[in-house]
Design a protein around this motif. Structure first.
Motif, PDB file in Angstrom:
ATOM      1  N   ASN A 180      31.358  51.394  64.308  1.00 31.06           N
ATOM      2  CA  ASN A 180      32.227  52.467  63.828  1.00 31.06           C
ATOM      3  C   ASN A 180      32.823  52.195  62.452  1.00 31.06           C
ATOM      4  O   ASN A 180      33.692  52.936  61.998  1.00 31.06           O
ATOM      5  N   THR A 181      32.373  51.135  61.792  1.00 33.07           N
ATOM      6  CA  THR A 181      32.922  50.804  60.482  1.00 33.07           C
ATOM      7  C   THR A 181      32.493  51.843  59.453  1.00 33.07           C
ATOM      8  O   THR A 181      31.300  52.038  59.217  1.00 33.07           O
ATOM      9  N   GLY A 182      33.473  52.496  58.849  1.00 31.47           N
ATOM     10  CA  GLY A 182      33.170  53.512  57.840  1.00 31.47           C
ATOM     11  C   GLY A 182      33.414  53.034  56.425  1.00 31.47           C
ATOM     12  O   GLY A 182      32.833  53.565  55.470  1.00 31.47           O
ATOM     13  N   ASN A 183      34.276  52.015  56.288  1.00 34.63           N
ATOM     14  CA  ASN A 183      34.609  51.469  54.967  1.00 34.63           C
ATOM     15  C   ASN A 183      35.064  50.028  55.128  1.00 34.63           C
ATOM     16  O   ASN A 183      35.425  49.597  56.223  1.00 34.63           O
ATOM     17  N   LEU A 184      35.055  49.304  54.039  1.00 34.25           N
ATOM     18  CA  LEU A 184      35.709  48.001  53.961  1.00 34.25           C
ATOM     19  C   LEU A 184      36.627  48.001  52.747  1.00 34.25           C
ATOM     20  O   LEU A 184      36.438  48.784  51.805  1.00 34.25           O
ATOM     21  N   TRP A 185      37.617  47.107  52.786  1.00 35.04           N
ATOM     22  CA  TRP A 185      38.560  46.985  51.686  1.00 35.04           C
ATOM     23  C   TRP A 185      38.446  45.574  51.100  1.00 35.04           C
ATOM     24  O   TRP A 185      38.574  44.583  51.825  1.00 35.04           O
ATOM     25  N   PHE A 186      38.155  45.497  49.821  1.00 37.17           N
ATOM     26  CA  PHE A 186      38.046  44.218  49.125  1.00 37.17           C
ATOM     27  C   PHE A 186      39.348  43.966  48.365  1.00 37.17           C
ATOM     28  O   PHE A 186      39.799  44.821  47.587  1.00 37.17           O
ATOM     29  N   GLY A 187      39.934  42.812  48.626  1.00 32.17           N
ATOM     30  CA  GLY A 187      41.149  42.433  47.912  1.00 32.17           C
ATOM     31  C   GLY A 187      40.853  41.304  46.932  1.00 32.17           C
ATOM     32  O   GLY A 187      40.176  40.331  47.283  1.00 32.17           O
ATOM     33  N   PHE A 188      41.332  41.441  45.700  1.00 30.20           N
ATOM     34  CA  PHE A 188      41.095  40.426  44.662  1.00 30.20           C
ATOM     35  C   PHE A 188      42.430  39.912  44.131  1.00 30.20           C
ATOM     36  O   PHE A 188      43.379  40.686  43.965  1.00 30.20           O
ATOM     37  N   GLU A 189      42.460  38.618  43.858  1.00 34.38           N
ATOM     38  CA  GLU A 189      43.645  38.006  43.256  1.00 34.38           C
ATOM     39  C   GLU A 189      43.219  37.268  41.990  1.00 34.38           C
ATOM     40  O   GLU A 189      42.355  36.382  42.029  1.00 34.38           O
ATOM     41  N   SER A 190      43.799  37.664  40.884  1.00 39.36           N
ATOM     42  CA  SER A 190      43.438  37.066  39.596  1.00 39.36           C
ATOM     43  C   SER A 190      43.892  35.611  39.531  1.00 39.36           C
ATOM     44  O   SER A 190      45.004  35.268  39.944  1.00 39.36           O
ATOM     45  N   SER A 191      43.002  34.779  39.000  1.00 39.47           N
ATOM     46  CA  SER A 191      43.358  33.372  38.775  1.00 39.47           C
ATOM     47  C   SER A 191      43.727  33.124  37.315  1.00 39.47           C
ATOM     48  O   SER A 191      44.000  31.993  36.925  1.00 39.47           O
ATOM     49  N   ASN A 192      43.694  34.191  36.532  1.00 37.70           N
ATOM     50  CA  ASN A 192      44.057  34.089  35.117  1.00 37.70           C
ATOM     51  C   ASN A 192      45.519  34.488  34.962  1.00 37.70           C
ATOM     52  O   ASN A 192      45.899  35.620  35.247  1.00 37.70           O
ATOM     53  N   TRP A 193      46.328  33.574  34.523  1.00 41.37           N
ATOM     54  CA  TRP A 193      47.764  33.835  34.447  1.00 41.37           C
ATOM     55  C   TRP A 193      48.172  34.491  33.128  1.00 41.37           C
ATOM     56  O   TRP A 193      49.327  34.827  32.925  1.00 41.37           O
ATOM     57  N   ILE A 194      47.193  34.676  32.253  1.00 39.10           N
ATOM     58  CA  ILE A 194      47.537  35.210  30.932  1.00 39.10           C
ATOM     59  C   ILE A 194      46.801  36.513  30.637  1.00 39.10           C
ATOM     60  O   ILE A 194      47.405  37.500  30.225  1.00 39.10           O
ATOM     61  N   MET A 195      45.485  36.526  30.888  1.00 42.81           N
ATOM     62  CA  MET A 195      44.659  37.665  30.509  1.00 42.81           C
ATOM     63  C   MET A 195      44.211  38.458  31.745  1.00 42.81           C
ATOM     64  O   MET A 195      44.126  37.930  32.845  1.00 42.81           O
ATOM     65  N   LYS A 196      43.917  39.711  31.510  1.00 41.03           N
ATOM     66  CA  LYS A 196      43.354  40.542  32.579  1.00 41.03           C
ATOM     67  C   LYS A 196      41.923  40.102  32.873  1.00 41.03           C
ATOM     68  O   LYS A 196      41.274  39.444  32.056  1.00 41.03           O
ATOM     69  N   GLN A 197      41.430  40.509  34.044  1.00 38.76           N
ATOM     70  CA  GLN A 197      40.070  40.159  34.446  1.00 38.76           C
ATOM     71  C   GLN A 197      39.256  41.425  34.717  1.00 38.76           C
ATOM     72  O   GLN A 197      39.792  42.430  35.197  1.00 38.76           O
ATOM     73  N   LYS A 198      37.959  41.344  34.413  1.00 41.03           N
ATOM     74  CA  LYS A 198      37.052  42.453  34.719  1.00 41.03           C
ATOM     75  C   LYS A 198      36.119  42.011  35.845  1.00 41.03           C
ATOM     76  O   LYS A 198      35.403  41.017  35.710  1.00 41.03           O
ATOM     77  N   ILE A 199      36.167  42.764  36.940  1.00 41.02           N
ATOM     78  CA  ILE A 199      35.366  42.421  38.124  1.00 41.02           C
ATOM     79  C   ILE A 199      34.432  43.581  38.443  1.00 41.02           C
ATOM     80  O   ILE A 199      34.850  44.747  38.463  1.00 41.02           O
ATOM     81  N   ILE A 200      33.175  43.263  38.688  1.00 43.42           N
ATOM     82  CA  ILE A 200      32.203  44.263  39.130  1.00 43.42           C
ATOM     83  C   ILE A 200      31.950  44.046  40.625  1.00 43.42           C
ATOM     84  O   ILE A 200      31.517  42.964  41.041  1.00 43.42           O
ATOM     85  N   LEU A 201      32.251  45.074  41.422  1.00 41.65           N
ATOM     86  CA  LEU A 201      32.007  45.022  42.867  1.00 41.65           C
ATOM     87  C   LEU A 201      30.841  45.951  43.199  1.00 41.65           C
ATOM     88  O   LEU A 201      30.864  47.136  42.863  1.00 41.65           O
ATOM     89  N   GLU A 202      29.841  45.393  43.855  1.00 43.63           N
ATOM     90  CA  GLU A 202      28.681  46.189  44.281  1.00 43.63           C
ATOM     91  C   GLU A 202      28.470  45.974  45.785  1.00 43.63           C
ATOM     92  O   GLU A 202      28.454  44.837  46.258  1.00 43.63           O
ATOM     93  N   VAL A 203      28.311  47.064  46.495  1.00 38.49           N
ATOM     94  CA  VAL A 203      28.072  47.004  47.945  1.00 38.49           C
ATOM     95  C   VAL A 203      26.940  47.972  48.275  1.00 38.49           C
ATOM     96  O   VAL A 203      27.022  49.164  47.960  1.00 38.49           O
ATOM     97  N   VAL A 204      25.890  47.459  48.908  1.00 41.87           N
ATOM     98  CA  VAL A 204      24.750  48.303  49.280  1.00 41.87           C
ATOM     99  C   VAL A 204      24.552  48.224  50.795  1.00 41.87           C
ATOM    100  O   VAL A 204      24.285  47.144  51.333  1.00 41.87           O
ATOM    101  N   PRO A 205      24.690  49.348  51.498  1.00 44.74           N
ATOM    102  CA  PRO A 205      24.510  49.333  52.958  1.00 44.74           C
ATOM    103  C   PRO A 205      23.039  49.393  53.362  1.00 44.74           C
ATOM    104  O   PRO A 205      22.218  50.025  52.684  1.00 44.74           O
ATOM    105  N   TRP A 206      22.729  48.728  54.460  1.00 41.97           N
ATOM    106  CA  TRP A 206      21.409  48.852  55.087  1.00 41.97           C
ATOM    107  C   TRP A 206      21.562  49.784  56.278  1.00 41.97           C
ATOM    108  O   TRP A 206      22.414  49.578  57.145  1.00 41.97           O
TER     109      TRP A 206
END
Length: 394
Positions: free
Chosen positions: A150-176
């Protein structure tokens, strides 16, 4: 060697399904310094049994060399990728930045929001507490707490390890997507239809309706997606059950079982002297065109005991047409004539068969005596009983 190994595995256990690139999630996320963010995937299609996700952190001037969807074109199905990160090395992005991030996956929005506020991964179904610049994994229903039917979605949580600059993250999810399950026929939904079937009038006639209801469920599953079936009006669903039930009765070989069950129920009613309900069971058998001469004999006997002699004669004559050699029919017809004040007709039958047996151990004479005792207990008295007993003992 890893590339060869992937295809070697898939060649031996290819699954029936497809990577759903149309409903894949691809998101570019900007995480502020020392911040936490939660990203919800796009809706997974019905029938999702596995998924591949890839996380890549990029520097400002970097771009992805190829998408996860394009990489998966070379992998026929998930069996080509072992569970965990070891088997997903081939899927990792060729490039990544210097930044790193922790991440966690949650199966509900509430759990994800709790993480976003506190940073605790206690409720995560998967937690990566060591910061990484890139990662890729395969999740499946049978081996991951993150996925179920019955899983319709998942939630990905990210925590930056950079204390000064912003981070750019690419998340890709492909269902089978499993081809069969994509029609919505999960284990729970199949059970739902089978349980509904078991409440039907025909199924209730069966001592064991499992094979019958599985047959109906398979026919419905073949014709409809589950949601399509659910969207039918109740009267339309009832007709689907009825139409498929008529077909499954013969296909599953339960036809004989249905009528044998009715016969058993009738005999149990007779033991309780509930002849009205016994007659009802035999009427069902007769109306369905499945009656034997013995069934006609038994319903005739029921009508005799309930003093419905005209009906008894009618059904017993029908029984004679099926099998003119069945002595139980002949004997009950004689009883019906006798109690209907047609002594001459009764006498001719008693005399003709008095020296024979109704089965391998019971003579006609013994059966007549037994039946007369049953009639007396049912409150049926007739002066001709003694005349008949004297007649057959001559």
């Amino acid at each position: 060697m890893l590339f060869i190994s992937i295809f070697y595995q898939s060649g031996f256990a290819q699954q029936d399904g497809y990577w759903d690139k149309e409903r894949a999630t691809t998101k570019e996320i900007i995480v502020s310094a020392r911040d936490r963010i939660v990203i919800k995937t796009d809706d997974f299609p019905i029938g999702t049994t596995e998924l591949i996700y890839r996380i890549t952190l990029l520097d400002d001037n970097q771009k992805m060399a190829s998408s996860l969807v394009s990489v998966l074109k070379a992998i026929p199905d998930p069996t080509g990728i072992s569970q965990g990160s070891a088997g997903a090395v081939f899927l990792l992005s060729r490039i990544s930045g210097d930044d790193k991030s922790k991440y966690a996956i949650f199966s509900s929005n509430e759990q994800a929001l709790t993480y976003q506020k506190s940073g605790k991964m206690d409720y995560a179904c998967l937690a990566q507490e060591t910061p990484l610049s890139k990662d890729a994994k395969r999740l499946s229903i049978d081996k991951s707490a993150c996925l179920n039917n019955n899983t319709g979605n998942l939630w990905f949580g990210f925590e930056s390890s950079n204390w000064i600059m912003k981070q750019k993250i690419i998340l890709e999810v492909v269902p089978w997507v499993d081809t069969k399950l994509s029609r919505g026929w999960t284990l729970e939904n199949r059970k739902f239809v089978i349980n509904q079937c078991k409440t039907s009038a025909l199924a209730r006639k069966l001592a064991n309706s499992d094979d019958f209801c599985i047959c109906i469920e398979e026919k419905i599953q073949k014709k409809y997606k589950f949601q399509e079936f659910q969207n039918l009006l109740l009267m339309e669903q009832a007709k689907v059950y009825k139409d498929n039930g008529e077909s499954c009765i013969n296909e599953t070989g339960v036809s004989n079982g249905v009528y044998n069950d009715l016969r058993s129920q009738a005999l149990n009613f007779v033991k309780k002297r509930d002849y009205g309900n016994a007659i009802t069971q035999y009427i069902r058998i007769i109306n369905d065109g499945k009656a034997t001469a013995v069934d006609y004999s038994n319903i005739g006997f029921g009508y005799i005991v309930t003093k419905q002699y005209g009906k008894a004669i009618k059904f017993l004559k029908e029984g004679e047409k099926l099998d003119d050699t069945e002595l139980l029919v002949k004997l009950n017809l004689a009883h019906a004539y006798l109690l209907n004040n047609e002594f001459r007709s009764a006498k001719s039958i008693y005399k003709e068969y008095q020296s024979q047996n109704v089965n391998d151990s019971l003579s006609v004479t013994q059966k007549i005596k037994q039946d007369f005792e049953v009639f007396k207990k049912a409150g049926i008295q007739n002066d001709d009983f003694e005349r008949v007993l004297k007649l057959i003992e001559q």
